[in-house]
Design a protein around this motif. Structure first.
Motif, mmCIF file in Angstrom:
data_model
loop_
_atom_site.group_PDB
_atom_site.id
_atom_site.type_symbol
_atom_site.label_atom_id
_atom_site.label_comp_id
_atom_site.label_asym_id
_atom_site.label_seq_id
_atom_site.Cartn_x
_atom_site.Cartn_y
_atom_site.Cartn_z
ATOM 1 N N ARG A 9 49.580 53.936 54.740
ATOM 2 C CA ARG A 9 50.183 54.914 55.655
ATOM 3 C C ARG A 9 50.695 54.274 56.948
ATOM 4 O O ARG A 9 51.698 54.717 57.508
ATOM 5 N N LEU A 10 49.994 53.248 57.433
ATOM 6 C CA LEU A 10 50.316 52.675 58.737
ATOM 7 C C LEU A 10 51.053 51.351 58.664
ATOM 8 O O LEU A 10 51.586 50.888 59.674
ATOM 9 N N GLY A 11 51.069 50.730 57.484
ATOM 10 C CA GLY A 11 51.752 49.454 57.338
ATOM 11 C C GLY A 11 50.787 48.279 57.322
ATOM 12 O O GLY A 11 49.673 48.365 57.843
ATOM 13 N N ALA A 41 49.362 57.443 63.395
ATOM 14 C CA ALA A 41 50.799 57.351 63.163
ATOM 15 C C ALA A 41 51.572 58.205 64.167
ATOM 16 O O ALA A 41 52.615 57.784 64.678
ATOM 17 N N ALA A 42 51.054 59.376 64.466
ATOM 18 C CA ALA A 42 51.762 60.307 65.345
ATOM 19 C C ALA A 42 51.908 59.789 66.764
ATOM 20 O O ALA A 42 52.913 60.070 67.432
ATOM 21 N N ILE A 91 44.075 58.765 60.424
ATOM 22 C CA ILE A 91 45.242 57.953 60.122
ATOM 23 C C ILE A 91 46.519 58.688 60.527
ATOM 24 O O ILE A 91 47.457 58.082 61.062
ATOM 25 N N ASP A 92 46.565 60.000 60.310
ATOM 26 C CA ASP A 92 47.745 60.779 60.659
ATOM 27 C C ASP A 92 47.987 60.782 62.163
ATOM 28 O O ASP A 92 49.126 60.648 62.625
ATOM 29 N N ALA A 114 49.172 46.982 60.656
ATOM 30 C CA ALA A 114 48.253 47.814 61.428
ATOM 31 C C ALA A 114 46.864 47.179 61.470
ATOM 32 O O ALA A 114 46.426 46.533 60.520
ATOM 33 N N ASP A 158 51.832 56.543 67.517
ATOM 34 C CA ASP A 158 52.298 55.159 67.433
ATOM 35 C C ASP A 158 51.221 54.174 67.868
ATOM 36 O O ASP A 158 51.491 53.206 68.587
#
Length: 210
Positions: free
Chosen positions: A99-101, A77-78, A73-74, A104, A80
């Motif tokens: 975490r991603l909205g 996000a990093a 997940i990190d 997502a 995009d």
């Protein structure tokens, strides 16, 4: 984004790319009509995976194709990414959403009807079901002897979210997976190890759509 319209889904694997860089394989597959890319490439460092993800994000953005990240997940996000694909032992769907909205894309791997129903109840947008056919790939979860197209049919009948078959699938055996109820198919070696990834993707797409 209409996930049910995805037909060909690439899971990246640098170790099976015949010495080619993952972005090179992805670019060729996009030329062949690819619908979605999942960045996996676990056999590299986090930094390498991040840098590869950034390059693939540029390619997929230009092509208008979604990019998902396996497990992380990190990392999603990093770089995009448009979302993440989670295994049965990864963080829950709800954490990915937090975490991603809410917009997502969150996919989940499943190999049984029970796992599929639980993933749908948790909010998964789609399911990756397999391994459909026997495969020696450590990059594909599920029964290495293959769960068969009958399981695809059972899962597709049990859930309302799109189902994508994965595991040992290529242009020669993709049609029965779709006939069983899958929206499309995910491929790893069939594209990454192909001499011509663009042609392999086009052949896979033709097998699925016809």
């Amino acid at each position: 984004m209409n996930i049910s319209e995805w037909r060909t889904y690439l899971v990246t694997a640098a170790s099976r790319s015949a010495g080619r860089a993952t972005p090179e394989v992805v670019a060729a597959a996009l030329d062949g009509g690819l619908d979605v890319v999942q960045l996996r490439d676990k056999a590299v460092t986090d930094r390498e995976r991040y840098e590869t993800g950034l390059r693939i994000r540029e390619l997929t953005a230009e092509a208008g194709v979604p990019l998902l990240v396996n497990d992380r997940i990190d990392l999603a996000a990093a770089v995009d990414a448009d979302g993440v694909h989670l295994g049965q032992t990864d963080l829950p769907v709800a954490v990915a959403r937090e975490r991603l909205g809410e917009d997502a894309v969150v996919g989940v791997s499943a190999s049984t009807v029970e796992q599929a129903e639980a993933a749908e109840a948790a909010g998964a947008d789609y399911l990756g079901v397999g391994a459909v056919y026997g495969t020696d790939s450590k990059d594909v979860s599920g029964d290495r002897d293959g769960i068969g197209v009958e399981r695809i049919a059972a899962v597709a009948d049990a859930v309302d979210v799109p189902v994508f078959g994965i595991g040992g699938i290529d242009a020669s055996n993709a049609a029965p997976v779709v006939e069983a109820g899958a929206a499309g198919v995910a491929a790893l070696s069939a594209i990454t190890a192909a001499e011509d990834p663009a042609a392999a993707t086009a052949a896979l797409r033709e097998a699925v759509t016809e």
